[in-house]
Design an enzyme around this catalytic site. Structure first.
Site, PDB file in Angstrom:
ATOM      1  N   GLY A  43      38.558 -25.885  18.263  1.00  0.00           N
ATOM      2  CA  GLY A  43      39.074 -24.166  18.970  1.00  0.00           C
ATOM      3  C   GLY A  43      39.079 -24.453  20.876  1.00  0.00           C
ATOM      4  O   GLY A  43      40.081 -23.885  21.139  1.00  0.00           O
TER       5      GLY A  43
ATOM      6  N   ASP B 122      30.494 -29.254  24.797  1.00  0.00           N
ATOM      7  CA  ASP B 122      29.791 -28.733  24.037  1.00  0.00           C
ATOM      8  C   ASP B 122      29.221 -28.632  22.849  1.00  0.00           C
ATOM      9  O   ASP B 122      30.007 -29.071  22.135  1.00  0.00           O
ATOM     10  CB  ASP B 122      31.911 -27.595  23.065  1.00  0.00           C
ATOM     11  CG  ASP B 122      31.164 -26.051  22.107  1.00  0.00           C
ATOM     12  OD1 ASP B 122      29.711 -26.249  21.909  1.00  0.00           O
ATOM     13  OD2 ASP B 122      31.831 -25.817  21.273  1.00  0.00           O
TER      14      ASP B 122
ATOM     15  N   CYS C 128      25.779 -22.310  21.639  1.00  0.00           N
ATOM     16  CA  CYS C 128      25.282 -21.306  21.298  1.00  0.00           C
ATOM     17  C   CYS C 128      24.492 -20.738  21.190  1.00  0.00           C
ATOM     18  O   CYS C 128      24.113 -20.528  19.663  1.00  0.00           O
ATOM     19  CB  CYS C 128      26.943 -21.542  19.615  1.00  0.00           C
ATOM     20  SG  CYS C 128      26.529 -22.484  18.516  1.00  0.00           S
TER      21      CYS C 128
END
Length: 441
Positions: free
Chosen positions: A270, A334, A387
């Site tokens: 993504g 990430d 996250c």
């Protein structure tokens, strides 16, 4: 197999065998041709029961003297889904939920049929008084929130530490709400307004995202939601399903068309494809992962979106590559994390992530960050994101990098603010952490 019985089987796979709820439900729906209404009920029961497990057990304990952990696992899941339907699904008559649960017990565990029937009949009789949750009966607010919203108290503490008491108490109830269905318009093919028009032609309601110029929140979805991968607009590559919080990471990195960019932990792609989109399909994006299957997913997504500046590489980011020293203008890390910010999407995380696993993640993140710093060219930019809401994985990682590498500096995201914490209070986002670092020339 009937929907509720299928839900019991799925919940057992998640709780007993470590299956991921999102993958398991996708597998079940792919293998069974359920009607749209039944598909929705199945997902509702599975995710609702997972999300509210602690609260459902709290309600069950009022009527069962035996330790719930000593109940037969199938019987316990049958009771949980029944109580979830009784308390949370107004459209299903309570007696129907009870009768169906007793019927399932008769098929799976015949000897427990009378027990299940008795417990659920007692719950029906006491439901009116049980519906009012007495926060004052708990020793403190955090314990009460933990039970009412089925989030282990240690995670409640993490939210308080990250957001402060006032914001945390607003966010916590939202962690069991369904997140918005958000997409990113692929501006290599369509602008957001044109995509909105085409979706509206299908009867889908679109609302522009407030945090990213390419984001759209979709509602009134009908069958589109569960069959999106078959939709012509999706297969033609006109959009990507992505949370707005995730979109902010690529925006924060701010790649230029001529840059060579490294996405160190790229799958499922993504953020990788968003980088390419921002770069208008120019420059180079190197996408790395340790699994061939996940790299193939990135390649398939890039092909669908019409992206040609991504090169995938099977690489373990924890192993330093001397040939990559000062080879990249920008690096996106990430990092693998505890996932405490996405428990709306993976509700079982709240029950399964261990302290040992979190410590190992911190170690891996530190290794990845050390390598990311060394891969940056002088003057380059690094964005680190997770996250989760665990400061050991977030702020403390950044503090350690700045201490160990004096030539690295943090770039404020706004006046006096050095990092970003998104949350459901920010236009429905998941909880992401991100910080932007610069390497001195």
């Amino acid at each position: 197999m009937k929907i509720r019985e299928q839900a019991v089987k799925t919940l057992l796979r998640v709780s007993r065998e470590g299956a991921y709820s999102n993958l398991e439900t996708k597998k079940v729906l792919g293998e069974n041709h359920y009607k749209e209404e039944d598909r929705g009920l199945y997902l509702n029961i599975v995710y609702g029961t997972l999300q509210y497990k602690l609260y459902l057990d709290y309600l069950l304990k009022k009527h069962i003297s035996k330790d719930l952990n000593k109940l037969d696992p199938e019987v316990l899941e049958i009771l949980r889904i029944a109580v979830y339907q009784i308390y949370f699904l107004d459209k299903i008559p309570a007696y129907a939920a009870v009768n169906e649960s007793v019927e399932i017990t008769g098929r799976l565990k015949p000897k427990a049929r009378g027990f299940v029937n008795g417990v659920l009949r007692n719950i029906l009789r006491s439901k009116e008084t049980d519906e009012t949750f007495d926060f004052s009966s708990f020793s403190n607010e955090k314990e009460a929130l933990s039970v009412r919203y089925s989030i282990p108290v240690w995670i409640i503490h993490k939210y308080y530490e990250t957001f402060g008491a006032e914001k945390a108490e607003k966010i916590i109830p939202l962690l069991n709400e369904k997140p918005p269905f958000t997409i990113r318009a692929n501006t290599l093919k369509f602008d957001r307004n044109t995509l909105e028009e085409k979706l509206s032609d299908q009867g889908i309601y679109c609302e522009k995202g407030a945090l990213d110029c390419d984001a759209l929140h979709l509602s009134h979805l009908g069958s589109f939601e569960n069959q999106v991968q078959c939709d012509p607009l999706f297969t033609a590559g006109y959009f990507m399903i992505q949370d707005q919080g995730a979109m902010k990471a690529a925006r924060l990195l701010g790649p230029e068309k001529t840059d060579r960019v490294l996405d160190m932990c790229a799958a499922p792609g993504g953020k990788t494809t968003h980088l390419s989109q921002i770069m208008e399909n120019e420059g180079a994006v190197i996408a790395r992962d340790i699994f061939d299957s996940r790299l193939k997913l990135i390649e398939e997504t890039a092909a669908r979106l019409g992206i040609c500046n991504i090169e995938t590489q099977k690489t373990d980011g924890c192993i330093f590559r001397p040939e990559d020293r000062e080879a990249f203008d920008r690096v996106l890390l990430d990092a693998p994390c505890s996932g405490l910010g996405i428990i709306r999407r993976k509700p079982e995380i709240r029950y399964t992530i261990t302290k040992k696993a979190r410590k190992e993640l911190v170690r891996i993140q530190s290794q990845l960050l050390d390598h990311a710093v060394q891969y940056l060219k002088p003057g380059g930019t690094l964005v680190y994101c997770t996250c989760t809401v665990n400061s050991d994985e977030n702020e403390k990682q950044i503090e350690r990098v700045l201490k160990d590498y004096p030539f690295m500096s943090i770039e404020a995201v706004s006046e006096g603010v050095n990092s970003i914490h998104t949350s459901p209070l920010d236009d429905g986002c998941d909880c992401f952490f991100m910080a932007k670092l610069k390497k001195d020339c």
